[in-house]
Design an enzyme around this catalytic site. Sequence first.
Site, PDB file in Angstrom:
ATOM      1  N   ASP A  92      15.878  78.173  37.984  1.00  0.00           N
ATOM      2  CA  ASP A  92      16.751  79.027  38.693  1.00  0.00           C
ATOM      3  C   ASP A  92      18.286  79.029  38.452  1.00  0.00           C
ATOM      4  OD1 ASP A  92      15.044  80.424  40.651  1.00  0.00           O
ATOM      5  OD2 ASP A  92      14.920  78.260  41.558  1.00  0.00           O
ATOM      6  N   HIS A 143      13.167  69.306  40.818  1.00  0.00           N
ATOM      7  CA  HIS A 143      11.893  70.055  40.925  1.00  0.00           C
ATOM      8  C   HIS A 143      10.756  69.199  41.452  1.00  0.00           C
ATOM      9  CE1 HIS A 143       8.297  72.714  39.931  1.00  0.00           C
ATOM     10  NE2 HIS A 143       9.226  73.638  40.140  1.00  0.00           N
TER      11      HIS A 143
HETATM   12  C1  LIG Z   1      13.197  71.393  44.626  1.00  0.00           C
HETATM   13  C2  LIG Z   1      13.234  70.226  45.549  1.00  0.00           C
HETATM   14  C3  LIG Z   1      13.062  70.482  46.711  1.00  0.00           C
HETATM   15  C4  LIG Z   1      12.160  69.160  45.153  1.00  0.00           C
HETATM   16  O1  LIG Z   1      12.230  68.418  45.903  1.00  0.00           O
HETATM   17  P1  LIG Z   1      11.449  67.026  45.993  1.00  0.00           P
HETATM   18  O2  LIG Z   1      10.206  66.863  45.179  1.00  0.00           O
HETATM   19  O3  LIG Z   1      11.004  67.037  47.512  1.00  0.00           O
HETATM   20  O4  LIG Z   1      12.379  65.839  45.889  1.00  0.00           O
HETATM   21  P2  LIG Z   1      13.234  65.249  47.016  1.00  0.00           P
HETATM   22  O5  LIG Z   1      13.880  65.995  47.876  1.00  0.00           O
HETATM   23  O6  LIG Z   1      12.508  64.239  47.564  1.00  0.00           O
HETATM   24  O7  LIG Z   1      14.205  64.769  46.030  1.00  0.00           O
HETATM   25  C5  LIG Z   1      14.122  63.219  45.373  1.00  0.00           C
HETATM   26  C6  LIG Z   1      15.903  62.797  45.555  1.00  0.00           C
HETATM   27  O8  LIG Z   1      16.533  63.477  44.687  1.00  0.00           O
HETATM   28  C7  LIG Z   1      17.517  64.318  45.371  1.00  0.00           C
HETATM   29  N1  LIG Z   1      17.794  65.417  45.010  1.00  0.00           N
HETATM   30  C8  LIG Z   1      16.540  66.211  44.857  1.00  0.00           C
HETATM   31  N2  LIG Z   1      17.076  67.453  44.334  1.00  0.00           N
HETATM   32  C9  LIG Z   1      18.421  67.511  44.610  1.00  0.00           C
HETATM   33  C10 LIG Z   1      19.526  68.443  44.287  1.00  0.00           C
HETATM   34  N3  LIG Z   1      19.143  69.621  43.949  1.00  0.00           N
HETATM   35  N4  LIG Z   1      20.861  68.014  44.460  1.00  0.00           N
HETATM   36  C11 LIG Z   1      20.919  66.670  44.955  1.00  0.00           C
HETATM   37  N5  LIG Z   1      20.154  65.780  45.259  1.00  0.00           N
HETATM   38  C12 LIG Z   1      18.847  66.159  45.070  1.00  0.00           C
HETATM   39  C13 LIG Z   1      17.057  63.943  46.970  1.00  0.00           C
HETATM   40  O9  LIG Z   1      17.977  64.068  47.841  1.00  0.00           O
HETATM   41  C14 LIG Z   1      16.363  62.722  47.026  1.00  0.00           C
HETATM   42  O10 LIG Z   1      17.310  61.907  46.995  1.00  0.00           O
HETATM   43  P3  LIG Z   1      17.222  60.470  47.921  1.00  0.00           P
HETATM   44  O11 LIG Z   1      15.884  59.860  47.531  1.00  0.00           O
HETATM   45  O12 LIG Z   1      18.287  59.639  47.719  1.00  0.00           O
HETATM   46  O13 LIG Z   1      17.010  61.093  49.479  1.00  0.00           O
HETATM   47  C15 LIG Z   1      14.569  69.645  45.574  1.00  0.00           C
HETATM   48  O14 LIG Z   1      14.951  69.168  44.174  1.00  0.00           O
HETATM   49  C16 LIG Z   1      15.634  70.672  45.601  1.00  0.00           C
HETATM   50  O15 LIG Z   1      16.051  70.747  46.970  1.00  0.00           O
HETATM   51  N6  LIG Z   1      16.351  71.253  44.641  1.00  0.00           N
HETATM   52  C17 LIG Z   1      17.475  72.411  45.076  1.00  0.00           C
HETATM   53  C18 LIG Z   1      16.678  73.563  45.502  1.00  0.00           C
HETATM   54  C19 LIG Z   1      16.224  74.359  44.274  1.00  0.00           C
HETATM   55  O16 LIG Z   1      16.954  74.391  43.234  1.00  0.00           O
HETATM   56  N7  LIG Z   1      15.047  74.855  44.341  1.00  0.00           N
HETATM   57  C20 LIG Z   1      14.229  75.510  43.212  1.00  0.00           C
HETATM   58  C21 LIG Z   1      13.046  74.768  42.819  1.00  0.00           C
HETATM   59  S1  LIG Z   1      12.447  75.716  41.513  1.00  0.00           S
END
Ligand SMILES: CC(C)(COP(=O)(O)OP(=O)(O)OC[C@H]1O[C@@H](n2cnc3c(N)ncnc32)[C@H](O)[C@@H]1OP(=O)(O)O)[C@@H](O)C(=O)NCCC(=O)NCCS
Length: 381
Positions: free
Chosen positions: A318, A267
């Site tokens: 979710d 998140h």
């Molecule tokens: C929600 C989300 C977009 C938040 O993203 P964010 O704050 O931008 O965090 P980041 O995408 O920068 O993630 C940081 C690190 O964790 C990893 N990571 C984050 N969520 C992940 C996931 N669900 N599965 C695997 N790796 C994940 C990223 O790849 C990143 O790794 P890196 O530093 O090696 O590149 C992200 O966690 C995600 O895509 N989750 C899956 C979708 C989801 O469940 N969305 C509903 C949100 S309520």
Amino acid sequence: MSEIALKSQRSYSPGLEGIVAGLSAISEIEPKDERLTYRGYDVHELSQFSTYEEVAYLLLMGTLPNQSQLQVFSKELVKNREIPKPLLESLKYFPKDAHPMDMLRTSVSLLSLFDPDREGHSHEANLKKAMRLIAKIPTLIAASYRMSKGEIPLEPSTDSSHAQNFLYLLKGEKPDLDTSRVFDRTLILYAEHGFNASTFSARVTASTLSDLYSAVTAALGTLKGSLHGGANEHAMKMLQEIGEVSRAKNWIQDALIQKKKIMGFGHREYKNGDPRAKILKPLARSLAEKFKQVKWADISDILEEIMLREKKLYPNVDFPAAVVYYVLGLPIEIYTPIFALARIAGWSAHVIEQLDQNRLIRPECEYTGPRDLKYIPVEAR
Ligand SMILES: CC(C)(COP(=O)(O)OP(=O)(O)OC[C@H]1O[C@@H](n2cnc3c(N)ncnc32)[C@H](O)[C@@H]1OP(=O)(O)O)[C@@H](O)C(=O)NCCC(=O)NCCS
């Protein structure tokens, strides 16, 4: 927060991470304490003791209703559940394989044409429109889903709660009170969440002095994506693909080796756990036990343990919501529309708040393309 220094000496944060983009008195996320409050009330208490109707009132009006206010509000919602006949008629022309989220976005847009207050943009007119949207969105989702399956849409119930009415509209039978109460609690937890992407998109639209329906239509388009509301559908598809408890450990380890995004984890704000997921997790397990489908809760536990150990990532709302909806027998493709069914209260409250203190939302970007190019006539290129 990852700020990047720009040539122009200004700073920039990709994805606007960590940027305060507005003021709001609707909800507060306190990631350190893993706490979420709506208008000052902790969602733990709200999800335990209130109903979706009460929470919708709280979000829209700013205070909890007393008995008679709640009664009037709930009656008004019941009165507004039906959708205009020409709109109902038009749903049958939607392609049968259209995604329910696309049908919802389109039908909300169509609904705007029939709203008696469509030309009114006052605080009061917007409250009325918000109530109509809250009341009618369950009918739109259920009717368009049933029609896409060749089934007849049902008349909304006049004697059941918001949660019960939706389950009835979809499945044609009223669930027992305990079951619909778990569904109701998911709606409370999905109802509002600060400046998330869809709410922000609704506020941007409202800030141009467009209208509530346009703002909600924009929000619906934004919610659809798998990084936002679409995650609950994808999380359940992943659990289905895993299928058996015995396959869970290898599946998730392989997925992590392949650097796959695991839907329902992580998140932007909660880095130490999403309080909503913590509330829902035991509810998902007890519902799974009740309906003799405990394997989904067991697979979820294995994924959760490995994700925490290997990636330090916690499930978000979710993840357990997907299990709740699956065990309730709801079709996977309507999980994101259900998120919208709940979030409409938060979106509306934000649009109204934006308009009450409006300033056009118009950020800047740093130009990174070429400069000083000389125009060459097309025949000479
Ligand atoms: C929600 C989300 C977009 C938040 O993203 P964010 O704050 O931008 O965090 P980041 O995408 O920068 O993630 C940081 C690190 O964790 C990893 N990571 C984050 N969520 C992940 C996931 N669900 N599965 C695997 N790796 C994940 C990223 O790849 C990143 O790794 P890196 O530093 O090696 O590149 C992200 O966690 C995600 O895509 N989750 C899956 C979708 C989801 O469940 N969305 C509903 C949100 S309520």
